[in-house]
Design a protein around this motif. Structure first.
Motif, PDB file in Angstrom:
ATOM      1  N   VAL A  11      -2.690  25.432 -32.501  1.00 23.73           N
ATOM      2  CA  VAL A  11      -3.150  24.969 -31.201  1.00 23.73           C
ATOM      3  C   VAL A  11      -2.029  25.202 -30.202  1.00 23.73           C
ATOM      4  O   VAL A  11      -0.904  24.713 -30.387  1.00 23.73           O
ATOM      5  N   TYR A  12      -2.330  25.946 -29.156  1.00 23.07           N
ATOM      6  CA  TYR A  12      -1.340  26.316 -28.146  1.00 23.07           C
ATOM      7  C   TYR A  12      -1.720  25.659 -26.821  1.00 23.07           C
ATOM      8  O   TYR A  12      -2.727  26.013 -26.209  1.00 23.07           O
ATOM      9  N   ARG A  13      -0.905  24.704 -26.388  1.00 24.47           N
ATOM     10  CA  ARG A  13      -1.156  23.998 -25.128  1.00 24.47           C
ATOM     11  C   ARG A  13      -0.295  24.621 -24.036  1.00 24.47           C
ATOM     12  O   ARG A  13       0.867  24.936 -24.259  1.00 24.47           O
ATOM     13  N   TYR A  14      -0.874  24.763 -22.857  1.00 23.06           N
ATOM     14  CA  TYR A  14      -0.117  25.369 -21.760  1.00 23.06           C
ATOM     15  C   TYR A  14      -0.484  24.720 -20.435  1.00 23.06           C
ATOM     16  O   TYR A  14      -1.447  23.957 -20.327  1.00 23.06           O
ATOM     17  N   ALA A  15       0.309  25.029 -19.424  1.00 20.95           N
ATOM     18  CA  ALA A  15       0.081  24.480 -18.084  1.00 20.95           C
ATOM     19  C   ALA A  15       0.601  25.465 -17.058  1.00 20.95           C
ATOM     20  O   ALA A  15       1.387  26.365 -17.367  1.00 20.95           O
ATOM     21  N   CYS A  16       0.122  25.301 -15.835  1.00 23.33           N
ATOM     22  CA  CYS A  16       0.718  26.001 -14.697  1.00 23.33           C
ATOM     23  C   CYS A  16       1.899  25.142 -14.242  1.00 23.33           C
ATOM     24  O   CYS A  16       1.698  24.003 -13.803  1.00 23.33           O
ATOM     25  N   ALA A  17       3.103  25.657 -14.397  1.00 22.19           N
ATOM     26  CA  ALA A  17       4.293  24.848 -14.122  1.00 22.19           C
ATOM     27  C   ALA A  17       4.293  24.212 -12.730  1.00 22.19           C
ATOM     28  O   ALA A  17       4.578  23.019 -12.599  1.00 22.19           O
ATOM     29  N   PRO A  18       3.952  24.942 -11.652  1.00 21.31           N
ATOM     30  CA  PRO A  18       3.978  24.302 -10.325  1.00 21.31           C
ATOM     31  C   PRO A  18       2.894  23.249 -10.124  1.00 21.31           C
ATOM     32  O   PRO A  18       3.024  22.378  -9.261  1.00 21.31           O
ATOM     33  N   HIS A  19       1.817  23.317 -10.915  1.00 16.28           N
ATOM     34  CA  HIS A  19       0.666  22.442 -10.668  1.00 16.28           C
ATOM     35  C   HIS A  19       0.301  21.589 -11.885  1.00 16.28           C
ATOM     36  O   HIS A  19      -0.823  21.102 -11.986  1.00 16.28           O
ATOM     37  N   HIS A  20       1.250  21.404 -12.775  1.00 14.86           N
ATOM     38  CA  HIS A  20       1.016  20.620 -13.992  1.00 14.86           C
ATOM     39  C   HIS A  20       0.487  19.233 -13.664  1.00 14.86           C
ATOM     40  O   HIS A  20      -0.476  18.750 -14.269  1.00 14.86           O
ATOM     41  N   SER A  21       1.102  18.577 -12.676  1.00 12.17           N
ATOM     42  CA  SER A  21       0.717  17.197 -12.329  1.00 12.17           C
ATOM     43  C   SER A  21      -0.650  17.118 -11.674  1.00 12.17           C
ATOM     44  O   SER A  21      -1.222  16.034 -11.562  1.00 12.17           O
ATOM     45  N   LEU A  22      -1.200  18.260 -11.253  1.00 12.60           N
ATOM     46  CA  LEU A  22      -2.520  18.291 -10.626  1.00 12.60           C
ATOM     47  C   LEU A  22      -3.629  18.612 -11.631  1.00 12.60           C
ATOM     48  O   LEU A  22      -4.773  18.837 -11.240  1.00 12.60           O
ATOM     49  N   GLY A  23      -3.280  18.622 -12.901  1.00 11.66           N
ATOM     50  CA  GLY A  23      -4.293  18.875 -13.925  1.00 11.66           C
ATOM     51  C   GLY A  23      -4.469  20.330 -14.281  1.00 11.66           C
ATOM     52  O   GLY A  23      -5.472  20.693 -14.903  1.00 11.66           O
ATOM     53  N   ALA A  24      -3.510  21.179 -13.911  1.00  9.16           N
ATOM     54  CA  ALA A  24      -3.604  22.608 -14.236  1.00  9.16           C
ATOM     55  C   ALA A  24      -3.092  22.828 -15.657  1.00  9.16           C
ATOM     56  O   ALA A  24      -1.958  23.265 -15.877  1.00  9.16           O
ATOM     57  N   LYS A  25      -3.948  22.509 -16.623  1.00 11.80           N
ATOM     58  CA  LYS A  25      -3.580  22.611 -18.030  1.00 11.80           C
ATOM     59  C   LYS A  25      -4.694  23.291 -18.811  1.00 11.80           C
ATOM     60  O   LYS A  25      -5.864  23.230 -18.436  1.00 11.80           O
ATOM     61  N   GLY A  26      -4.314  23.938 -19.902  1.00 11.69           N
ATOM     62  CA  GLY A  26      -5.292  24.607 -20.742  1.00 11.69           C
ATOM     63  C   GLY A  26      -4.839  24.608 -22.187  1.00 11.69           C
ATOM     64  O   GLY A  26      -3.729  24.177 -22.520  1.00 11.69           O
ATOM     65  N   ALA A  27      -5.705  25.096 -23.068  1.00 16.23           N
ATOM     66  CA  ALA A  27      -5.386  25.156 -24.489  1.00 16.23           C
ATOM     67  C   ALA A  27      -6.095  26.333 -25.144  1.00 16.23           C
ATOM     68  O   ALA A  27      -7.235  26.647 -24.806  1.00 16.23           O
ATOM     69  N   ILE A  28      -5.388  26.959 -26.072  1.00 14.99           N
ATOM     70  CA  ILE A  28      -5.947  28.028 -26.884  1.00 14.99           C
ATOM     71  C   ILE A  28      -5.839  27.619 -28.349  1.00 14.99           C
ATOM     72  O   ILE A  28      -4.747  27.292 -28.836  1.00 14.99           O
ATOM     73  N   VAL A  29      -6.978  27.593 -29.046  1.00 14.40           N
ATOM     74  CA  VAL A  29      -7.011  27.304 -30.468  1.00 14.40           C
ATOM     75  C   VAL A  29      -7.141  28.626 -31.207  1.00 14.40           C
ATOM     76  O   VAL A  29      -8.114  29.364 -31.014  1.00 14.40           O
ATOM     77  N   VAL A  30      -6.152  28.945 -32.030  1.00 11.00           N
ATOM     78  CA  VAL A  30      -6.136  30.213 -32.768  1.00 11.00           C
ATOM     79  C   VAL A  30      -6.478  29.916 -34.216  1.00 11.00           C
ATOM     80  O   VAL A  30      -5.820  29.111 -34.878  1.00 11.00           O
ATOM     81  N   GLU A  31      -7.527  30.604 -34.734  1.00  9.65           N
ATOM     82  CA  GLU A  31      -7.990  30.365 -36.091  1.00  9.65           C
ATOM     83  C   GLU A  31      -8.081  31.661 -36.865  1.00  9.65           C
ATOM     84  O   GLU A  31      -8.297  32.733 -36.293  1.00  9.65           O
ATOM     85  N   THR A  32      -7.922  31.562 -38.180  1.00 17.97           N
ATOM     86  CA  THR A  32      -8.119  32.700 -39.060  1.00 17.97           C
ATOM     87  C   THR A  32      -9.504  32.583 -39.693  1.00 17.97           C
ATOM     88  O   THR A  32     -10.144  31.533 -39.649  1.00 17.97           O
ATOM     89  N   GLY A  33      -9.984  33.670 -40.266  1.00 19.35           N
ATOM     90  CA  GLY A  33     -11.265  33.621 -40.952  1.00 19.35           C
ATOM     91  C   GLY A  33     -12.347  34.342 -40.185  1.00 19.35           C
ATOM     92  O   GLY A  33     -12.137  34.906 -39.114  1.00 19.35           O
ATOM     93  N   ASP A  34     -13.553  34.266 -40.737  1.00 19.88           N
ATOM     94  CA  ASP A  34     -14.724  34.961 -40.195  1.00 19.88           C
ATOM     95  C   ASP A  34     -15.296  34.169 -39.030  1.00 19.88           C
ATOM     96  O   ASP A  34     -15.637  32.980 -39.187  1.00 19.88           O
ATOM     97  N   PRO A  35     -15.419  34.726 -37.809  1.00 19.60           N
ATOM     98  CA  PRO A  35     -15.970  34.008 -36.658  1.00 19.60           C
ATOM     99  C   PRO A  35     -17.377  33.467 -36.903  1.00 19.60           C
ATOM    100  O   PRO A  35     -17.789  32.521 -36.232  1.00 19.60           O
ATOM    101  N   SER A  36     -18.118  34.069 -37.839  1.00 19.78           N
ATOM    102  CA  SER A  36     -19.479  33.607 -38.073  1.00 19.78           C
ATOM    103  C   SER A  36     -19.541  32.338 -38.903  1.00 19.78           C
ATOM    104  O   SER A  36     -20.591  31.719 -39.027  1.00 19.78           O
ATOM    105  N   GLU A  37     -18.389  31.909 -39.458  1.00 18.63           N
ATOM    106  CA  GLU A  37     -18.386  30.705 -40.284  1.00 18.63           C
ATOM    107  C   GLU A  37     -18.424  29.454 -39.430  1.00 18.63           C
ATOM    108  O   GLU A  37     -17.907  29.417 -38.341  1.00 18.63           O
TER     109      GLU A  37
END
Length: 286
Positions: free
Chosen positions: A260-286
């Protein structure tokens, strides 16, 4: 299959609003929700906030660990003076204590809930004066400053559980992001999806669209700027961009390891400029 680069914030927010219509005291059609016991006044919350000075279409969201503060006597520009609460509307989780703090500007004011859930007492105008209330029950609470109600000094507090997905780390990270509704976009079968940075559509121009996505290992994610100064900085890895202002794809990264990779826009972190990328292995159809 739809290309994720077509994802628009307007679409995401519309889905979010449909999912939280009952919380706001309205159905998706904008009618009152009779199941909301705390919402004792008639009509839709949108209609109520339309008459609130300083309301610009966004309900400020706070996470479980936040300490929300509302300014009493907030300045909202010519024509309204300081007859406003700032922010006009907040969304908090059950058990949250909201504090109202007087600016000392404008006429004497108080904070009175329409359903008598809280009442700060007689109107005052003392700078730094505070009043607090802990919201234990879910619901929508509308309130006013009695002397300036007719002038548009209206507010609202929405009390609801934070969005929930299958990824607690993502939910905790994005708990105060306005457009996050627990949806984690499934991009596991796309080689190079796009995340929009700073789109002016939706509730805030300081959000990523979508705020959360799941991908397969080896996927390259691209972040496309719509304009304005933004800088991506990851919390969980040494990944990030420089401050960029020009529209276009300004950053991309290939994720080779699951996590799980959490990130933010550094200048606007306090304004809710945040996101996340979940990286998984395996078959996408599962």
């Amino acid at each position: 299959m739809r290309n994720p680069s077509d994802w628009s914030r307007r679409e995401f927010v519309a889905a979010s609003l449909l999912g939280t219509g009952a919380i706001a005291g309205c159905t998706a059609r904008g009618q009152p929700n009779d199941a909301d016991a705390s919402d004792t006044s008639s009509g839709c919350l949108d209609d109520w906030l339309a008459d609130a000075n300083g309301y610009e279409g966004a309900i400020e969201r706070y996470g479980p660990d936040d300490d929300p503060s509302v300014t009493v006597g907030d300045g909202v520009g010519a024509g309204h003076g300081h007859d406003a609460f700032g922010p006009a509307a907040v969304r908090v989780t059950p058990g949250t204590t909201v504090t109202w703090e007087w600016s000392g500007h404008g006429d004497p004011a108080n904070v009175v809930a329409l359903d008598d859930a809280f009442d700060s007492g007689d109107p005052v105008s003392v700078h730094g004066h505070t009043f607090s209330h802990t919201f234990e029950k879910r619901g929508t609470y509308r309130y006013v400053s009695e002397p300036s109600r007719a002038a548009g000094m209206l507010g609202a507090a929405v009390v609801a559980d934070p969005p929930s997905s299958d990824y607690p780390a993502v939910d905790d990270w994005l708990a105060d992001v306005n457009i996050y509704d627990g949806t984690v976009a499934d991009w596991r079968d796309y080689p190079s999806p796009l995340v929009t940075v700073g789109s002016a559509e939706g509730e805030s121009e300081f959000t990523f669209s979508p705020p959360a996505a799941r991908i397969s290992t080896g996927t390259t994610v691209r972040w496309v700027w719509t304009g304005g100064p933004h800088q991506i900085s990851f919390e969980d890895a040494d990944i990030g961009s420089e401050v960029e202002t020009e529209p276009g794809v300004r950053f991309e990264h290939t994720f080779d390891e699951a996590g799980v990779y959490r990130y933010a826009c550094a200048p606007h972190h306090s304004l809710g400029a945040k996101g996340a990328i979940v990286v998984e292995t395996g078959d996408p159809s599962e």
